[in-house]
Design a protein around this motif. Structure first.
Motif, short mmCIF file in Angstrom:
data_model
loop_
_atom_site.label_atom_id
_atom_site.label_comp_id
_atom_site.label_asym_id
_atom_site.label_seq_id
_atom_site.Cartn_x
_atom_site.Cartn_y
_atom_site.Cartn_z
N UNK A 149 0.82 -1.18 0.00
CA UNK A 149 0.00 0.00 0.00
C UNK A 149 0.87 1.24 0.00
N UNK A 150 0.50 2.21 -0.80
CA UNK A 150 1.17 3.51 -0.78
C UNK A 150 0.46 4.39 0.22
N UNK A 151 1.15 4.77 1.25
CA UNK A 151 0.52 5.55 2.31
C UNK A 151 0.07 6.92 1.84
N UNK A 152 0.73 7.47 0.83
CA UNK A 152 0.33 8.79 0.36
C UNK A 152 -0.96 8.74 -0.45
N UNK A 153 -1.32 7.59 -0.97
CA UNK A 153 -2.53 7.46 -1.76
C UNK A 153 -3.61 6.64 -1.08
N UNK A 154 -3.32 6.05 0.07
CA UNK A 154 -4.25 5.12 0.72
C UNK A 154 -4.73 4.08 -0.29
N UNK A 155 -3.78 3.45 -0.95
CA UNK A 155 -4.06 2.51 -2.03
C UNK A 155 -3.63 1.10 -1.61
N UNK A 156 -4.42 0.11 -1.98
CA UNK A 156 -4.11 -1.26 -1.60
C UNK A 156 -4.24 -2.17 -2.82
N UNK A 157 -3.40 -3.19 -2.89
CA UNK A 157 -3.49 -4.21 -3.92
C UNK A 157 -4.04 -5.48 -3.29
N UNK A 158 -5.01 -6.07 -3.95
CA UNK A 158 -5.50 -7.39 -3.56
C UNK A 158 -5.14 -8.32 -4.71
N UNK A 159 -4.49 -9.43 -4.39
CA UNK A 159 -4.07 -10.40 -5.40
C UNK A 159 -4.81 -11.70 -5.13
N UNK A 160 -5.56 -12.15 -6.13
CA UNK A 160 -6.31 -13.40 -6.04
C UNK A 160 -5.75 -14.37 -7.06
N UNK A 161 -5.65 -15.65 -6.70
CA UNK A 161 -5.12 -16.65 -7.63
C UNK A 161 -5.78 -17.99 -7.38
N UNK A 162 -5.84 -18.81 -8.44
CA UNK A 162 -6.35 -20.17 -8.29
C UNK A 162 -5.20 -21.17 -8.16
N UNK A 163 -4.03 -20.69 -7.78
CA UNK A 163 -2.86 -21.54 -7.56
C UNK A 163 -2.07 -20.94 -6.40
N UNK A 164 -1.16 -21.73 -5.83
CA UNK A 164 -0.32 -21.23 -4.74
C UNK A 164 0.73 -20.28 -5.30
N UNK A 165 0.88 -19.16 -4.63
CA UNK A 165 1.91 -18.22 -5.04
C UNK A 165 2.56 -17.63 -3.79
N UNK A 166 3.77 -17.17 -3.97
CA UNK A 166 4.50 -16.58 -2.84
C UNK A 166 4.31 -15.07 -2.88
N UNK A 167 3.76 -14.55 -1.79
CA UNK A 167 3.55 -13.11 -1.69
C UNK A 167 4.23 -12.60 -0.43
N UNK A 168 4.83 -11.48 -0.55
CA UNK A 168 5.39 -10.74 0.58
C UNK A 168 4.84 -9.33 0.47
N UNK A 169 4.85 -8.59 1.56
CA UNK A 169 4.41 -7.19 1.45
C UNK A 169 5.18 -6.46 0.35
#
Length: 124
Positions: free
Chosen positions: A1-21
């Motif tokens: 999330x960009x704190x200056x924009x109050x923006x968030x990404x949501x990532x959805x997948x039908x497979x296992x994936x590695x996500x970090x902040x």
């Protein structure tokens, strides 16, 4: 999330994936038929903070920044970018560990419609 924009990404997948902040835009490319990933960009209201970027409610218009669909076809990852879509993303519940909601958007014959539960990643 960009704190200056109050923006968030949501990532959805039908497979296992590695996500970090802060890795929503650097996930490995899809290399397998049938795998699909959807990246959603939401913009929160002023006053929402880094640890609580989205609240329950409907996100459409300017609050729904983008929907990108990643899939595998013709031997490579393909991306369909949906900007200025019809429809909305609805966030129904936000806890310390999850964001629950649904997506119902369309543009030019492409439709994305589903419920979801996403793990809420913590910043380190």
């Amino acid at each position: 999330m960009r704190t200056d924009l109050a923006q968030v990404h949501i990532v959805l997948a039908n497979y296992d994936l590695k996500m970090e902040p802060r890795t929503a835009n650097t996930i490995d490319e899809i290399t397998k038929d049938g795998d699909v990933r959807i990246n959603i960009g939401l913009r929160g209201e002023k006053g929402e903070d880094f640890n609580n970027p989205v609240q329950p409610g409907d996100y459409s218009g300017k609050k729904l920044g983008w929907v990108d669909i990643f899939h595998y076809a013709d031997g490579a990852q393909q991306i369909v970018n949906l900007r200025d879509t019809e429809g909305k993303v609805t966030i129904t519940e936000v806890t310390d560990s999850e964001i629950k909601g649904s997506i119902d958007v369309s543009k030019d014959g492409t439709v994305v419609k589903a419920g979801f539960t996403a793990v809420k990643l913590k910043q380190k």
